[in-house]
Design a protein around this motif. Structure first.
Motif, PDB file in Angstrom:
ATOM      1  N   GLY A 233       0.998  -1.320   0.060  1.00  0.00           N
ATOM      2  CA  GLY A 233      -0.015   0.074  -0.127  1.00  0.00           C
ATOM      3  C   GLY A 233       0.897   1.428  -0.104  1.00  0.00           C
ATOM      4  N   CYS A 234       1.970   1.017  -0.229  1.00  0.00           N
ATOM      5  CA  CYS A 234       2.747   2.415  -0.156  1.00  0.00           C
ATOM      6  C   CYS A 234       2.587   3.304  -1.234  1.00  0.00           C
ATOM      7  CB  CYS A 234       4.349   2.139  -0.515  1.00  0.00           C
ATOM      8  SG  CYS A 234       5.600   3.648  -0.757  1.00  0.00           S
ATOM      9  N   PRO A 235       2.055   4.677  -0.687  1.00  0.00           N
ATOM     10  CA  PRO A 235       1.683   5.651  -1.582  1.00  0.00           C
ATOM     11  C   PRO A 235       2.861   6.676  -1.975  1.00  0.00           C
ATOM     12  CG  PRO A 235       1.602   6.451   0.582  1.00  0.00           C
ATOM     13  CD  PRO A 235       2.273   4.936   0.773  1.00  0.00           C
ATOM     14  N   VAL A 236       3.933   6.275  -1.928  1.00  0.00           N
ATOM     15  CA  VAL A 236       5.013   7.300  -2.195  1.00  0.00           C
ATOM     16  C   VAL A 236       5.257   7.630  -3.538  1.00  0.00           C
ATOM     17  CG1 VAL A 236       7.279   8.031  -1.878  1.00  0.00           C
ATOM     18  CG2 VAL A 236       6.216   6.879   0.067  1.00  0.00           C
ATOM     19  N   GLY A 237       5.152   6.400  -4.251  1.00  0.00           N
ATOM     20  CA  GLY A 237       5.312   6.434  -6.082  1.00  0.00           C
ATOM     21  C   GLY A 237       6.297   6.734  -6.570  1.00  0.00           C
ATOM     22  N   CYS A 238       7.660   6.196  -6.190  1.00  0.00           N
ATOM     23  CA  CYS A 238       9.022   6.718  -6.552  1.00  0.00           C
ATOM     24  C   CYS A 238       9.102   6.053  -7.960  1.00  0.00           C
ATOM     25  CB  CYS A 238       9.969   5.994  -5.828  1.00  0.00           C
ATOM     26  SG  CYS A 238       9.924   6.384  -4.158  1.00  0.00           S
ATOM     27  N   LYS A 239       9.594   6.752  -9.081  1.00  0.00           N
ATOM     28  CA  LYS A 239       9.745   6.255 -10.181  1.00  0.00           C
ATOM     29  C   LYS A 239      10.946   5.131 -10.266  1.00  0.00           C
ATOM     30  CE  LYS A 239      10.828   8.203 -14.769  1.00  0.00           C
ATOM     31  NZ  LYS A 239      11.580   9.012 -15.513  1.00  0.00           N
ATOM     32  N   GLY A 240      10.822   4.170 -10.910  1.00  0.00           N
ATOM     33  CA  GLY A 240      11.737   2.924 -10.665  1.00  0.00           C
ATOM     34  C   GLY A 240      11.678   2.151  -9.631  1.00  0.00           C
ATOM     35  N   CYS A 241      10.461   2.291  -8.876  1.00  0.00           N
ATOM     36  CA  CYS A 241      10.558   1.563  -7.504  1.00  0.00           C
ATOM     37  C   CYS A 241      10.400  -0.039  -7.957  1.00  0.00           C
ATOM     38  CB  CYS A 241       8.932   1.680  -6.932  1.00  0.00           C
ATOM     39  SG  CYS A 241       8.532   0.454  -5.595  1.00  0.00           S
ATOM     40  N   HIS A 242      11.376  -0.796  -7.071  1.00  0.00           N
ATOM     41  CA  HIS A 242      11.542  -2.157  -7.292  1.00  0.00           C
ATOM     42  C   HIS A 242      10.281  -3.038  -6.765  1.00  0.00           C
ATOM     43  CE1 HIS A 242      15.442  -1.710  -8.798  1.00  0.00           C
ATOM     44  NE2 HIS A 242      15.654  -1.090  -7.897  1.00  0.00           N
ATOM     45  N   SER A 243       9.464  -2.386  -5.978  1.00  0.00           N
ATOM     46  CA  SER A 243       8.370  -2.982  -5.269  1.00  0.00           C
ATOM     47  C   SER A 243       7.000  -2.652  -6.002  1.00  0.00           C
ATOM     48  CB  SER A 243       8.404  -3.045  -3.790  1.00  0.00           C
ATOM     49  OG  SER A 243       9.698  -3.295  -3.315  1.00  0.00           O
ATOM     50  N   VAL A 244       6.892  -2.370  -7.280  1.00  0.00           N
ATOM     51  CA  VAL A 244       5.404  -1.818  -7.734  1.00  0.00           C
ATOM     52  C   VAL A 244       4.570  -2.940  -7.437  1.00  0.00           C
ATOM     53  CG1 VAL A 244       4.133  -1.129  -9.678  1.00  0.00           C
ATOM     54  CG2 VAL A 244       6.578  -0.598  -9.335  1.00  0.00           C
TER      55      VAL A 244
ATOM     56  N   THR B 224      11.393   4.174   5.264  1.00  0.00           N
ATOM     57  CA  THR B 224      10.340   4.963   4.699  1.00  0.00           C
ATOM     58  C   THR B 224      10.631   5.968   3.523  1.00  0.00           C
ATOM     59  OG1 THR B 224       8.575   6.888   5.191  1.00  0.00           O
ATOM     60  CG2 THR B 224      10.979   7.003   6.231  1.00  0.00           C
ATOM     61  N   GLY B 225       9.965   6.004   2.676  1.00  0.00           N
ATOM     62  CA  GLY B 225      10.174   6.862   1.463  1.00  0.00           C
ATOM     63  C   GLY B 225      10.170   8.275   1.464  1.00  0.00           C
ATOM     64  N   TYR B 226       9.326   8.727   2.890  1.00  0.00           N
ATOM     65  CA  TYR B 226       9.352   9.861   3.254  1.00  0.00           C
ATOM     66  C   TYR B 226      10.584  10.731   3.636  1.00  0.00           C
ATOM     67  CZ  TYR B 226       4.372   9.202   2.595  1.00  0.00           C
ATOM     68  OH  TYR B 226       3.342   8.948   1.892  1.00  0.00           O
TER      69      TYR B 226
ATOM     70  N   PRO C 232      13.070   8.846  -0.422  1.00  0.00           N
ATOM     71  CA  PRO C 232      12.472   8.132  -1.749  1.00  0.00           C
ATOM     72  C   PRO C 232      13.586   7.532  -2.418  1.00  0.00           C
ATOM     73  CG  PRO C 232      12.303  10.377  -2.098  1.00  0.00           C
ATOM     74  CD  PRO C 232      12.798  10.364  -0.882  1.00  0.00           C
ATOM     75  N   TRP C 233      13.241   6.501  -3.356  1.00  0.00           N
ATOM     76  CA  TRP C 233      14.225   6.065  -4.313  1.00  0.00           C
ATOM     77  C   TRP C 233      14.179   6.950  -5.442  1.00  0.00           C
ATOM     78  CZ3 TRP C 233      18.030   2.803  -5.332  1.00  0.00           C
ATOM     79  CH2 TRP C 233      18.168   2.622  -6.995  1.00  0.00           C
ATOM     80  N   ILE C 234      15.565   7.544  -5.661  1.00  0.00           N
ATOM     81  CA  ILE C 234      15.811   8.151  -6.879  1.00  0.00           C
ATOM     82  C   ILE C 234      17.013   7.541  -7.794  1.00  0.00           C
ATOM     83  CG2 ILE C 234      16.658  10.407  -7.693  1.00  0.00           C
ATOM     84  CD1 ILE C 234      15.520  11.805  -5.304  1.00  0.00           C
TER      85      ILE C 234
ATOM     86  N   SER D 253       3.889  -4.300  -4.785  1.00  0.00           N
ATOM     87  CA  SER D 253       3.540  -4.120  -3.470  1.00  0.00           C
ATOM     88  C   SER D 253       2.376  -2.936  -3.174  1.00  0.00           C
ATOM     89  CB  SER D 253       4.344  -4.135  -2.685  1.00  0.00           C
ATOM     90  OG  SER D 253       5.320  -2.989  -2.244  1.00  0.00           O
ATOM     91  N   TRP D 254       2.280  -2.139  -4.320  1.00  0.00           N
ATOM     92  CA  TRP D 254       1.638  -0.737  -4.151  1.00  0.00           C
ATOM     93  C   TRP D 254       0.081  -0.719  -3.831  1.00  0.00           C
ATOM     94  CZ3 TRP D 254       3.468   3.126  -8.672  1.00  0.00           C
ATOM     95  CH2 TRP D 254       4.794   3.496  -8.268  1.00  0.00           C
ATOM     96  N   PRO D 255      -0.494  -1.973  -4.234  1.00  0.00           N
ATOM     97  CA  PRO D 255      -1.937  -2.166  -4.322  1.00  0.00           C
ATOM     98  C   PRO D 255      -2.624  -2.345  -2.632  1.00  0.00           C
ATOM     99  CG  PRO D 255      -1.546  -3.482  -6.077  1.00  0.00           C
ATOM    100  CD  PRO D 255      -0.280  -3.113  -5.438  1.00  0.00           C
TER     101      PRO D 255
HETATM  102  S1  SF4 Z   1      10.613   2.664  -3.327  1.00  0.00           S
HETATM  103 FE1  SF4 Z   1       9.952   2.284  -1.706  1.00  0.00          FE
HETATM  104  S2  SF4 Z   1       9.065   4.281  -0.969  1.00  0.00           S
HETATM  105 FE2  SF4 Z   1       9.296   4.308  -2.970  1.00  0.00          FE
HETATM  106  S3  SF4 Z   1       7.319   3.820  -3.823  1.00  0.00           S
HETATM  107 FE3  SF4 Z   1       8.614   1.853  -3.730  1.00  0.00          FE
HETATM  108  S4  SF4 Z   1       8.125   0.843  -1.913  1.00  0.00           S
HETATM  109 FE4  SF4 Z   1       7.478   3.290  -1.851  1.00  0.00          FE
END
Ligand code: SF4
Length: 157
Positions: free
Chosen positions: A32-43, A103-105, A123-125, A45-47
């Motif tokens: 349920g992560c709401p951060v939405g980093c571009k290139g997140c490796h755990s997309v 945390t991505g915050y 966040p992941w950049i 797990s977002w729902p």
């Molecule tokens: S990288 Fe981490 S913080 Fe960023 S969207 Fe993915 S799970 Fe969330």
């Protein structure tokens, strides 16, 4: 407004050695992560609400099973459901284990911080890399000493 279930849910559970320096950690990827980093490796797990429920009974069972084998429990996210996360962090501490949150915050509330030994922020950049990159935007703190521990992730290349 986004509505989350009462329980945390997780998409992965594993014992890890590198994510928390000098600790053996049982790690949960919270969905349920709401951060939405571009290139997140755990997309995947977002729902919100996807994966399995991390109930108090289940966590207690796992802590009993891993007693003497782990020193820390790591939550990869979950700060978006603060009440549920805090409850779990307190339970982990009551078992004498350290706690860590990724945390991505840039920060989390004081109420969450109070229950943590370690905190990774940011966040992941992709261009800056993760904790093993000297250019990373992410920060890993030992909250007991307020020390930045990023140097422990550098491989020295
Ligand atoms: S990288 Fe981490 S913080 Fe960023 S969207 Fe993915 S799970 Fe969330």
């Amino acid at each position: 407004m986004t509505s989350y279930p009462q329980q945390l849910h997780y998409s992965s559970e594993q014992v890890v050695w590198q994510e928390v320096p000098d600790e053996v950690a049982l790690a949960y990827t919270i969905t349920g992560c709401p951060v939405g980093c571009k290139g997140c490796h755990s997309v995947d797990s977002w729902p919100i609400g996807s994966g399995l429920a991390l109930t108090e009974d289940y966590l207690q069972e796992r802590l009993a099973m891993y007693k003497g084998l782990i020193t820390c429990v790591l939550f990869l996210g979950g700060e978006w459901q603060p009440e549920a996360l805090i409850k779990h962090l307190k339970r982990v501490r009551a078992e004498g284990l350290e706690t860590c949150l990724y945390t991505g915050y840039e920060d989390v509330s004081l109420r969450i911080r109070e229950q943590l030994t370690y905190l990774k922020t940011g966040p992941w950049i992709a261009e800056m890399g993760g904790l093993d990159s000297p250019r990373t935007n992410q920060k890993f703190y030992d909250l007991r000493t307020k020390q930045l521990l990023n140097c422990k992730f550098l491989t020295g290349e």
